[in-house]
Structures are given as C-alpha cells and as structure tokens.
Design a protein around this motif. Structure first.
Motif, PDB file in Angstrom:
ATOM      1  N   THR A 173       0.825  -1.213   0.000  1.00 52.23           N
ATOM      2  CA  THR A 173       0.000   0.000   0.000  1.00 52.23           C
ATOM      3  C   THR A 173       0.859   1.263   0.000  1.00 52.23           C
ATOM      4  O   THR A 173       0.399   2.326  -0.408  1.00 52.23           O
ATOM      5  N   HIS A 227       1.191   2.978  -3.445  1.00 52.82           N
ATOM      6  CA  HIS A 227       0.004   3.555  -4.084  1.00 52.82           C
ATOM      7  C   HIS A 227       0.326   4.832  -4.846  1.00 52.82           C
ATOM      8  O   HIS A 227       1.007   5.722  -4.353  1.00 52.82           O
ATOM      9  N   SER A 228      -0.166   4.875  -6.065  1.00 54.42           N
ATOM     10  CA  SER A 228      -0.102   6.076  -6.900  1.00 54.42           C
ATOM     11  C   SER A 228      -1.168   5.908  -7.977  1.00 54.42           C
ATOM     12  O   SER A 228      -1.691   4.799  -8.174  1.00 54.42           O
ATOM     13  N   GLU A 229      -1.482   6.959  -8.670  1.00 53.15           N
ATOM     14  CA  GLU A 229      -2.498   6.879  -9.713  1.00 53.15           C
ATOM     15  C   GLU A 229      -2.075   5.920 -10.819  1.00 53.15           C
ATOM     16  O   GLU A 229      -2.863   5.106 -11.303  1.00 53.15           O
ATOM     17  N   LEU A 230      -0.814   6.007 -11.224  1.00 54.92           N
ATOM     18  CA  LEU A 230      -0.308   5.122 -12.277  1.00 54.92           C
ATOM     19  C   LEU A 230      -0.285   3.670 -11.813  1.00 54.92           C
ATOM     20  O   LEU A 230      -0.701   2.766 -12.547  1.00 54.92           O
ATOM     21  N   THR A 246      -2.087   2.239  -9.567  1.00 56.91           N
ATOM     22  CA  THR A 246      -3.456   1.729  -9.465  1.00 56.91           C
ATOM     23  C   THR A 246      -3.974   1.286 -10.824  1.00 56.91           C
ATOM     24  O   THR A 246      -4.612   0.234 -10.948  1.00 56.91           O
ATOM     25  N   LYS A 247      -3.690   2.046 -11.860  1.00 56.05           N
ATOM     26  CA  LYS A 247      -4.106   1.665 -13.210  1.00 56.05           C
ATOM     27  C   LYS A 247      -3.432   0.362 -13.645  1.00 56.05           C
ATOM     28  O   LYS A 247      -4.064  -0.496 -14.268  1.00 56.05           O
ATOM     29  N   LEU A 286     -10.149  -1.095  -3.213  1.00 53.54           N
ATOM     30  CA  LEU A 286     -10.293  -0.203  -4.367  1.00 53.54           C
ATOM     31  C   LEU A 286     -11.258  -0.755  -5.403  1.00 53.54           C
ATOM     32  O   LEU A 286     -11.670  -0.035  -6.311  1.00 53.54           O
ATOM     33  N   TYR A 291      -2.791  -5.266  -3.537  1.00 53.76           N
ATOM     34  CA  TYR A 291      -2.764  -3.816  -3.747  1.00 53.76           C
ATOM     35  C   TYR A 291      -4.172  -3.236  -3.753  1.00 53.76           C
ATOM     36  O   TYR A 291      -4.424  -2.173  -3.169  1.00 53.76           O
TER      37      TYR A 291
END
Length: 211
Positions: A45, A48-51, A53-54, A120, A177
């Motif tokens: 965890t 974690h970042s926007e990229l 997560t994608k 998520l 994740y």
C-alpha cells in the motif's frame, strides 16, 4: 533412476504444496500470519499512486475469469500450431479448469472473510485462497511448461518462462494492492496452483515414460 527421481520429485512437490496450503489455512487467524499479512500490506500500500493503481487494475482484469478463458483459448491455438499433442492439450485444459473447481471448493471449506481495509474494487465471495492467484499460477505455469517442451530456441523459451512468472506475480500482487485479498490468500492460491501444476507434470512425464 534419474528419471524416476524426477517423477517422484514432481509428485512430492504437489503433495508439499497442498500441505503448505492447508497449513496456512490453519494459521490465518494466528499472530504470526497476521504479522506477515500486515507487513506485506503495509509495503504494497506504500506503493500507491495513480499510475500504479491503473497498472494493478489491468493485471487484476487479466486474471478475471473471462480473460482466463480468452487467454486459454489463444494459448490452445498457439500450442496446437506448435505441434502439441492431444494429450498435452487436454492436460492444459485439465489444469486450468481444475484450478477453478479446486479454488471454489477450498473457499467454501475455509470461508475466510475478505479484508475490510478500504478495497479499491468490489469482490464477492470468500477470501482464502485467492482465485486470481491460483488460476494465474495454473494457467501460466502449465503454459510455460508446455512452451518449454515445444519451443526449441533457448532464448525464446527463457523469455516465455520469464513472462509467465511475471504474470503470476503481478496478478497476485494486484489482489493485495487493490485490497481484496490478504497476502496469505495469495500465497495459498499460488500453492494451490503449484499443487495442480506439479501433479500435471508428474502425470505427463509418467505417460511419456510409458509410451
């Protein structure tokens, strides 16, 4: 003697994988397993970042049931083109299909609830062992095994095996994740897939020896 030892080794790997899975199932509520889960979750965890997560959403989508069917059909076609025997194609299908059935059985036996630390994505059903992880290990494991037998170029074989390993690890990691599985669920899924794969290798080598 050497071949018999290899056959015996594959059988024992399958047996040990099942034992490992059952052992983890028995200690999932213990302090040692809790410590392992919490440590791994904290590390993952922290990434974690926007990229990221994608990327994790992509890998978890690849591990979904529908995509497993698509990948399996494409793999069957490619293996057929490589001259894979009927027995080996049936072996591939047996490993992939049995991983889903085995996972369903285990989930309903152990009935571990999923983690509740702000997932998520939404996931239904019980948590242990991870279905994504088990099916990924079974699918990409047996695919790597058969490709290793059929692809003559050493560098290509190594590349295929590396991709298969990365797919298994990435799909398993994505479940942690995204907050829908404990790390011990993923390890249990890997062990379940490993038990089926090792049993398939043992069966295949026995048939080849008898032929």
């Amino acid at each position: 003697m050497n071949l018999n030892m290899k056959l015996t080794r594959a059988f024992y790997i399958s047996l040990l994988s099942v034992c490992g899975l059952l052992l983890i199932a028995q200690v999932t509520d213990g302090k040692y397993m809790d410590g392992f889960d919490e440590s791994v979750i904290a590390f993952i965890t922290g990434l974690h970042s926007e990229l990221m997560t994608k990327v994790m959403l992509l890998f978890t989508a690849i591990g979904n049931g529908g995509m497993v069917v698509v990948v399996s059909l494409v793999a069957l076609f490619l293996l057929y083109k490589l001259g894979t025997s009927r027995m080996e194609l049936l072996l591939f299908m047996a490993v992939v299909i049995s991983s889903g059935l085995f996972n369903y059985l285990l989930k309903n036996v152990f009935q571990r609830m999923r983690p509740d630390f702000n997932p998520l994505v939404h996931a239904d059903g019980f948590s242990f062992p991870s279905g994504h992880s088990m099916s990924a290990f079974a699918l990409y494991g047996v695919l790597g095994f058969l490709a290793w037998l059929k692809v003559e170029n050493r560098k290509v074989r190594t590349l295929i095996l590396t991709i298969c390993i990365l797919m298994v690890l990435s799909i398993g990691t994505s479940r942690i994740y995204l907050g829908v599985h404990y790390p011990s669920d993923v390890v249990g899924g890997f062990l379940g897939g490993a038990s089926l794969l090792a049993l398939a290798v043992w069966y295949h080598q026995q048939k080849r020896t008898a032929a």
